[in-house]
Design an enzyme around this catalytic site. Structure first.
Site, mmCIF file in Angstrom:
data_model
loop_
_atom_site.group_PDB
_atom_site.id
_atom_site.type_symbol
_atom_site.label_atom_id
_atom_site.label_comp_id
_atom_site.label_asym_id
_atom_site.label_seq_id
_atom_site.Cartn_x
_atom_site.Cartn_y
_atom_site.Cartn_z
ATOM 1 N N SER A 1 2.058 3.158 7.305
ATOM 2 C CA SER A 1 0.637 2.821 7.409
ATOM 3 C C SER A 1 -0.131 3.853 8.204
ATOM 4 O O SER A 1 -1.366 3.796 8.248
ATOM 5 C CB SER A 1 0.479 1.494 8.165
ATOM 6 O OG SER A 1 1.038 0.453 7.465
ATOM 7 N N GLU B 1 -2.887 4.617 -1.522
ATOM 8 C CA GLU B 1 -3.322 5.861 -0.881
ATOM 9 C C GLU B 1 -2.206 6.884 -1.050
ATOM 10 O O GLU B 1 -1.038 6.564 -0.815
ATOM 11 C CB GLU B 1 -3.502 5.606 0.632
ATOM 12 C CG GLU B 1 -4.911 5.603 1.119
ATOM 13 C CD GLU B 1 -4.995 5.396 2.635
ATOM 14 O OE1 GLU B 1 -4.083 4.817 3.269
ATOM 15 O OE2 GLU B 1 -6.002 5.831 3.192
ATOM 16 N N ASN C 1 -6.481 2.580 6.976
ATOM 17 C CA ASN C 1 -6.223 1.988 8.297
ATOM 18 C C ASN C 1 -7.018 2.653 9.420
ATOM 19 O O ASN C 1 -7.204 2.064 10.481
ATOM 20 C CB ASN C 1 -4.729 2.022 8.615
ATOM 21 C CG ASN C 1 -3.997 0.948 7.842
ATOM 22 O OD1 ASN C 1 -4.512 -0.144 7.650
ATOM 23 N ND2 ASN C 1 -2.793 1.265 7.373
ATOM 24 N N HIS D 1 1.126 4.953 -0.092
ATOM 25 C CA HIS D 1 0.764 3.812 0.765
ATOM 26 C C HIS D 1 0.148 2.678 -0.052
ATOM 27 O O HIS D 1 -1.011 2.753 -0.450
ATOM 28 C CB HIS D 1 -0.208 4.319 1.856
ATOM 29 C CG HIS D 1 -0.594 3.281 2.854
ATOM 30 N ND1 HIS D 1 -1.800 3.283 3.499
ATOM 31 C CD2 HIS D 1 0.074 2.191 3.322
ATOM 32 C CE1 HIS D 1 -1.862 2.245 4.320
ATOM 33 N NE2 HIS D 1 -0.738 1.563 4.228
#
Ligand SMILES: CC(=O)CC(=O)SCCNC(=O)CCNC(=O)[C@H](O)C(C)(C)COP(=O)(O)OP(=O)(O)OC[C@H]1O[C@@H](n2cnc3c(N)ncnc32)[C@H](O)[C@@H]1OP(=O)(O)O
Ligand SMILES: NC(=O)C1=CN([C@@H]2O[C@H](COP(=O)(O)OP(=O)(O)OC[C@H]3O[C@@H](n4cnc5c(N)ncnc54)[C@H](OP(=O)(O)O)[C@@H]3O)[C@@H](O)[C@H]2O)C=CC1
Length: 285
Positions: free
Chosen positions: A119, A152, A190, A140
């Site tokens: 992450s 991602e 994130n 991701h």
């Protein structure tokens, strides 16, 4: 490169979701964890989520049965010897991830591609701990994997353009849409989401509002499907803290300091949904 078999390391909420979508898209999957219990639980979750899709008419019973047939589980990473692509989805801990990749190298094919579902962590640094940094990438997925459309893609400094193209096509073959991020702490999603969650925890810590009020404000005020505290519980408070620590250490900016309340909850083992308690209680089913 023609990807046929995918090895997934870690069978928690992300690993089982990734296994689900890969198998449903026709890939053979080998799902690895350290504990047989975790693997059995993961197969139960995959079964339940596929059944729900059958009940809703999104897939057929035959799709479900063939998907389950394509997944094998093991606690032994030598079973990854035929994998064309590895997706590492174990706990968000840098040393653990390095150990996993180093342990794999003796078992996998020379041409096998490597990726991580981290992450937040440096793809470049993880890639440098392997023998194929040019064929290593951040892939991701978002939680819950069968539902969220985004993947991602994060190339490290040494990742080849060819690897980027292959993994982009792979993600698209799973029905996902790709957003590409440079390799900086916590990437795009994130970098933006986690400070918001941390701020919600700071507001709770300071007594600005209670759990319900904070989540209601963001759900009904901003149209978010889940309030930030419920979402933190859903992601896992251990994972949220690990991401905040990467942001804080990576940028050296105090705006990313994790809330002391988040730290305290993780110290208590209150990780959210997966441990039965976080900002809310989750009775065992
Ligand atoms: C931390 C990181 O590194 C990155 C991240 O992933 S951050 C987290 C990103 N994810 C989010 O922000 C999720 C926000 N929440 C949501 O989008 C929604 O609340 C939710 C999709 C989780 C649930 O939606 P809901 O409307 O409350 O519940 P529900 O109606 O039961 O579910 C909606 C759909 O999701 C499916 N679903 C829900 N939970 C699921 C799960 N755990 N696994 C698989 N499918 C699931 C349902 O079957 C349903 O499917 P259909 O649309 O086909 O009918
Ligand atoms: N939660 C989320 O919303 C998202 C998480 N991610 C990332 O995905 C990764 C996994 O997260 P998530 O699924 O939530 O975490 P979970 O805690 O649900 O699952 C992690 C799994 O990895 C297992 N594991 C630990 N060590 C090893 C090992 N050496 N070999 C194989 N398996 C191991 C754990 O086993 P045990 O329980 O026995 O320790 C557990 O089953 C993390 O990098 C996280 O940051 C990415 C997107 C979203």
């Amino acid at each position: 490169m023609n990807i046929k078999e995918v090895g997934i390391i870690g069978s928690g909420q992300m690993g089982n979701g990734i296994a689900h979508v890969c198998a449903l898209s026709g890939y053979k999957v080998v799902l690895i964890d350290i504990a047989q219990d975790a693997l059995d639980k993961a197969m139960g979750v995959i079964n339940k989520n596929l059944s729900r899709q059958v009940q809703k008419g999104k897939i057929t019973q035959e799709d479900m049965d063939s998907s389950l047939d394509r997944i094998s589980i093991s606690t032994d990473s030598s079973t990854l010897n035929n994998a064309d692509l590895i997706i590492e989805a174990a706990t968000e801990n840098f040393d653990l991830k390095v150990k996993i990749f180093q342990g794999l190298l003796e078992h996998i094919k020379d041409e096998c591609l490597l990726s991580t579902n981290t992450s937040s962590m440096s793809i470049t640094k993880l890639a440098a701990a392997t023998n194929r940094p040019e064929r290593f990438i951040g892939l991701h997925f978002m939680n819950p994997v069968p539902v969220m459309k985004l993947v991602e893609l994060i190339p490290g400094i040494a990742t080849s353009d060819e690897m980027l193209t292959i993994t982009k096509e792979f993600a698209q073959s799973l029905g996902k849409t790709v957003a590409t991020s440079k390799d900086y702490p916590a990437f795009i999603a994130n970098r933006i989401l986690m400070p918001m969650i941390n701020e919600a925890i700071c507001a709770l810590y300071e007594g600005v509002g209670d759990v319900e009020s904070i989540d209601t404000a963001m759900k009904l005020g901003m149209g978010h499907p889940m309030g930030p505290l419920a979402l933190a519980d859903f992601i896992g408070l251990d994972t949220c803290l690990a991401i905040m620590n990467v942001l804080h250490e990576g940028f050296g900016n105090p705006k990313y300091s994790p809330s002391p309340l988040l730290v305290k909850y993780v110290e208590a083992g209150w990780y959210g949904v997966k441990s039965g308690k976080g900002f809310y209680e989750y009775p065992k089913k």
